[in-house]
Design an enzyme around this catalytic site. Structure first.
Site, PDB file in Angstrom:
ATOM      1  N   HIS A   1       0.879  -1.175   0.000  1.00 29.53           N
ATOM      2  CA  HIS A   1       0.000   0.000   0.000  1.00 29.53           C
ATOM      3  C   HIS A   1       0.914   1.222   0.000  1.00 29.53           C
ATOM      4  O   HIS A   1       1.680   1.418   0.941  1.00 29.53           O
ATOM      5  CB  HIS A   1      -0.891   0.001   1.238  1.00 29.53           C
ATOM      6  CG  HIS A   1      -1.813  -1.183   1.295  1.00 29.53           C
ATOM      7  ND1 HIS A   1      -3.086  -1.165   0.775  1.00 29.53           N
ATOM      8  CD2 HIS A   1      -1.628  -2.431   1.784  1.00 29.53           C
ATOM      9  CE1 HIS A   1      -3.654  -2.350   0.956  1.00 29.53           C
ATOM     10  NE2 HIS A   1      -2.787  -3.144   1.558  1.00 29.53           N
TER      11      HIS A   1
ATOM     12  N   ASN B   1      -4.799  -6.660   9.831  1.00 26.11           N
ATOM     13  CA  ASN B   1      -5.934  -7.394   9.293  1.00 26.11           C
ATOM     14  C   ASN B   1      -5.511  -8.141   8.036  1.00 26.11           C
ATOM     15  O   ASN B   1      -5.095  -7.507   7.084  1.00 26.11           O
ATOM     16  CB  ASN B   1      -7.067  -6.411   8.966  1.00 26.11           C
ATOM     17  CG  ASN B   1      -8.345  -7.124   8.593  1.00 26.11           C
ATOM     18  OD1 ASN B   1      -8.494  -8.315   8.847  1.00 26.11           O
ATOM     19  ND2 ASN B   1      -9.259  -6.417   7.960  1.00 26.11           N
TER      20      ASN B   1
ATOM     21  N   ASP C   1       2.244  -6.961   2.344  1.00 27.13           N
ATOM     22  CA  ASP C   1       1.067  -6.181   2.767  1.00 27.13           C
ATOM     23  C   ASP C   1       1.537  -4.904   3.478  1.00 27.13           C
ATOM     24  O   ASP C   1       0.926  -4.456   4.458  1.00 27.13           O
ATOM     25  CB  ASP C   1       0.147  -7.012   3.675  1.00 27.13           C
ATOM     26  CG  ASP C   1      -1.229  -6.367   3.841  1.00 27.13           C
ATOM     27  OD1 ASP C   1      -1.469  -5.320   3.219  1.00 27.13           O
ATOM     28  OD2 ASP C   1      -2.043  -6.909   4.605  1.00 27.13           O
TER      29      ASP C   1
ATOM     30  N   HIS D   1      -2.960 -12.422   1.662  1.00 26.14           N
ATOM     31  CA  HIS D   1      -2.615 -12.560   3.088  1.00 26.14           C
ATOM     32  C   HIS D   1      -3.346 -13.669   3.853  1.00 26.14           C
ATOM     33  O   HIS D   1      -4.126 -13.399   4.767  1.00 26.14           O
ATOM     34  CB  HIS D   1      -2.756 -11.223   3.824  1.00 26.14           C
ATOM     35  CG  HIS D   1      -3.982 -10.405   3.479  1.00 26.14           C
ATOM     36  ND1 HIS D   1      -5.254 -10.906   3.477  1.00 26.14           N
ATOM     37  CD2 HIS D   1      -4.100  -9.093   3.131  1.00 26.14           C
ATOM     38  CE1 HIS D   1      -6.108  -9.952   3.152  1.00 26.14           C
ATOM     39  NE2 HIS D   1      -5.426  -8.854   2.935  1.00 26.14           N
TER      40      HIS D   1
END
Lengths: 421, 306
Positions: free
Chosen positions: A59, A275, A302, A229
């Protein structure tokens, strides 16, 4: 322009050899025991060369949330972590759900010139889970796959149509597998630590239910799905079954899920809030087994940068996520040091398989004729992961301020040195 | 002094000696509450701020009375659970009030772990008045004091905690404390109100009301936390009362001198029948009374450690 790097242990997914790497322009010219002439000669005796790492899941918060990370700082963190190719997710602000934003991201990364950046487009407009995006147009603009990562596509009909539609273009869907209703307001794994801390739990089944749904939809549509993930033992059983059935499914695991378990949350440290959440010890062990056995195809970080203000709050209010690009190498090397993975496994999981999944034919191997994306690792280098080392704008990692072992000493992208420690 | 911490955040991290020490202190403070002039100068000049980020009447009042009886200046601060309604973070709110030379914060907050978070980031003493579904240590202490008064001992007693265990900070604080004090704890409630993993509690999980109540010295009924639960945990109050509520018939399985406790406020006719709530065996008002003494003790001890 040619570079010769000497004295390396050169690792591919299926081979290990001692030798020198000769790079000419953007290509690996030769792997040799000789010492051919080159404009620049670098002696890195004893270090390990692997194909440039490909991180399928990051991200970068750009556009819109650049205070956490932007494409430049994200690229810097990537190459400092040995990663030469990144796939940023679509949950930017605005969402990457159209070709204009896709092009912007690619162009900015090109101007920065440190990494190859391939955006993941959103499956649905605004990631609202309702209407499909113009996937064909975004693929033309340079997107490679589609995901509403961060938000599950709760409507099964929408997911079915996305899988059907993407088949036309030969791309695939990445599933953020989470049943939002079952996860509810959960903030950590629904296990022993939730009982002890009074923090609300997210059951493993919230992930597993959506994985089996998406696997079945991939089967029904004969389309391709990649599960992001994976965090539970049960999820891996479902994916194993799907692979045995011949369903076109791949999956990834994040380093934090094979390095930490729910017990890290006993002190309410928001740096461990992520998460999917950190699960139980047996889930962690199942993930390590899955990496070894091949059920898990790739390691993806992630990488989820957040500003300190978003973590220095009540646990329930803290953002989910952990930075990961610069801890990918040390956390994965720990598995090698513990004899749970080999160096060849490392390459298979961090570059060879991701290249195959993404159909990058020129990446993922150190071989004459392939693109010169190369990461040279010092596996024994011990250092403090601090502000001097950290290149991300964010420091939301439980490893920040801790001693780590293993680092990218030199990162080469397209034959150019983009990081040198 | 056996208790040396600047905060009272939870029972989970206290030792048996620390718990017994606070109870001893509370017993001493009880006497003050029976005087005609119920005030001592013990905390004169100290400023106690009741930081309540979640609605509360009895706990806040109890702390306020406790502070005033010790001659402290007590100030009430109420806000919604999110201190960020005006954009300010929780810690900024705390730091601002700390800057006004506050000595002790009594904190209630809707999120588990938030009081620990505050305690770690302020120089003031912090007392947890309930954080999310995590802990409510002064409630556990007042429960223990009440049990001790009625049973003249703690070790070896059989206690049933019945109801919404998952959402109960009262249950958690009591379980952690009772385990340390050698009390046998049984838990019972609808499966939707029990955590998925109950092993950390180290308690026997009863399978029905009769088994839960059987041979008990103490039955602690919990309030259904309607504000904390999702809507799918219970079909109806009626069904809850039938299978998980306590009434006279079910009480017969317990010891004859079994006492009935409830942290309040009671949903009459749901957790407890009215006849039991008001019967001789009910010690609910004793709990409330002991709350003041326990909170005086907690404030006194924490004030001495900052």
């Amino acid at each position: 322009m040619s570079i010769l790097i000497k004295g390396l242990k050169i690792i591919n997914h299926n081979s290990t050899e001692e030798g020198n790497l000769l790079i000419e322009k953007d290509t690996i010219k030769a792997i040799t025991k000789e010492t051919p002439q080159a404009k620049e000669i670098i002696d890195l005796s004893g270090l390990v060369a692997v194909p440039g790492l490909i991180d399928m899941h990051v991200h970068f918060r750009d556009p819109g949330l650049e205070y956490k990370e932007d494409i430049i700082s994200g690229s810097q963190a990537a190459v400092a972590g040995g990663v030469t190719t990144c796939l940023p997710m679509a949950n930017t602000k605005p969402v990457n759900d159209n070709s204009t934003i896709t092009k912007y991201m690619i162009e900015k990364a090109k101007q920065c010139g440190l990494i190859d950046l391939y955006p993941i487009g959103a499956i649905t407009k605004g990631m609202k889970g309702e209407e499909l995006t113009e996937m064909g147009d975004m693929l033309e603009a340079g997107a490679v796959a589609f995901s509403d990562d961060g938000l599950p596509v709760m409507n099964s009909e929408v997911m079915r149509r996305a899988l059907e539609y993407i088949k036309t273009f030969g791309s695939f869907i990445i599933s953020h597998s989470e049943d939002k209703n079952l996860a509810g307001k959960g903030v950590i794994h629904d296990g022993k630590v939730a009982t002890i801390t009074g923090l609300k739990g997210i059951p493993a089944e919230a992930e597993e239910i959506m994985i089996i749904r998406d696997i079945l939809l991939a089967k029904a549509t004969k389309s391709r799905i990649h599960i992001a993930h994976v965090s539970t033992k049960g999820s891996l059983k479902l994916i194993k079954w799907a692979k045995e059935e011949g369903i076109d499914v791949t999956c990834e695991a994040a380093p934090h899920h094979f390095s930490f378990d729910e017990n890290c949350l006993l002190d309410y440290d928001t740096n461990y809030k992520m998460n999917p959440p950190l699960r139980e010890k047996e889930d962690l062990e199942a993930i390590i087994d899955g990496l070894k056995s091949g059920i898990i195809d790739a390691i993806a970080t992630d990488h989820a940068p957040h500003h300190r203000d978003e973590k220095f709050v009540e646990f329930d209010n803290a953002a989910f996520g952990i930075t990961g690009l610069q801890t990918l190498i040390p956390l994965t090397l720990k598995l090698i040091k513990d004899n749970k993975l080999t160096w060849q496994d490392f390459v298979r999981l961090t570059s060879y398989n991701p290249a195959k999944i993404l159909k990058f034919s020129d990446k993922g191997e150190l071989k004459a004729g392939k693109k010169a994306d190369i990461t040279i690792i010092d596996p024994d280098f011990t250092y403090l992961f601090d502000n001097k080392i950290n290149k991300s704008k964010s420091t939301n990692s439980p490893l920040f301020g801790k001693e780590l072992t293993g680092i990218a000493k030199l990162t080469i992208k397209d034959g150019k040195i983009v990081h040198k420690l | 002094m056996t208790y040396t911490k600047k905060d009272l955040v939870g029972m989970k991290n206290l030792t048996k000696d620390e718990i017994l020490f606070i109870l001893d202190q509370a017993e001493k403070f009880k006497e003050i509450n029976k005087r005609e002039v119920k005030k001592v100068p013990t905390l004169k000049g100290k400023t106690i701020v009741n930081l309540f980020f979640e609605p509360s009447t009895r706990t806040r009042t109890s702390f306020e009375i406790a502070g005033k009886r010790l001659s402290a200046d007590t100030i009430n601060f109420s806000s919604s659970s999110s201190s960020t309604t005006k954009g300010e973070t929780l810690i900024d709110t705390v730091k601002n009030i700390e800057s006004m030379s506050s000595d002790i914060f009594v904190v209630r907050h809707a999120y588990s772990g938030s009081v620990k978070f505050i305690a770690e980031n302020t120089k003031a003493g912090v007392i947890n008045a309930g954080d999310g579904t995590n802990e409510h240590p002064t409630q556990a202490l007042l429960d223990l004091l009440t049990i001790k008064e009625h049973k003249k001992k703690l070790e070896g007693l059989n206690v049933a905690i019945i109801g919404d265990i998952t959402h109960s900070r009262v249950a958690r604080s009591n379980i952690w404390a009772m385990n340390k004090l050698g009390i046998n704890v049984k838990l019972f409630g609808p499966k939707t109100m029990l955590p998925k993993e109950t092993t950390p509690f180290g308690c026997y999980i009863a399978s029905n009301m009769d088994e839960a109540v059987e041979d008990c010295d103490v039955i602690m009924m919990l309030r259904i936390q309607k504000e904390r639960m999702s809507t799918v945990l219970l079909p109806s109050d009626r069904e809850y009362a039938k299978f998980f509520g306590l009434n006279k018939a079910k009480l017969k399985k317990a010891k004859n001198d079994c006492i009935i406790m409830h942290p309040g406020p009671i949903n009459r006719g749901v957790e407890l029948s009215t006849e039991l709530a008001d019967c001789k065996q009910s010690v609910i008002l004793d709990q409330v009374e002991n709350g003041v003494a326990v909170r005086m003790a907690a404030l006194y001890i924490v004030a001495n450690n900052i």
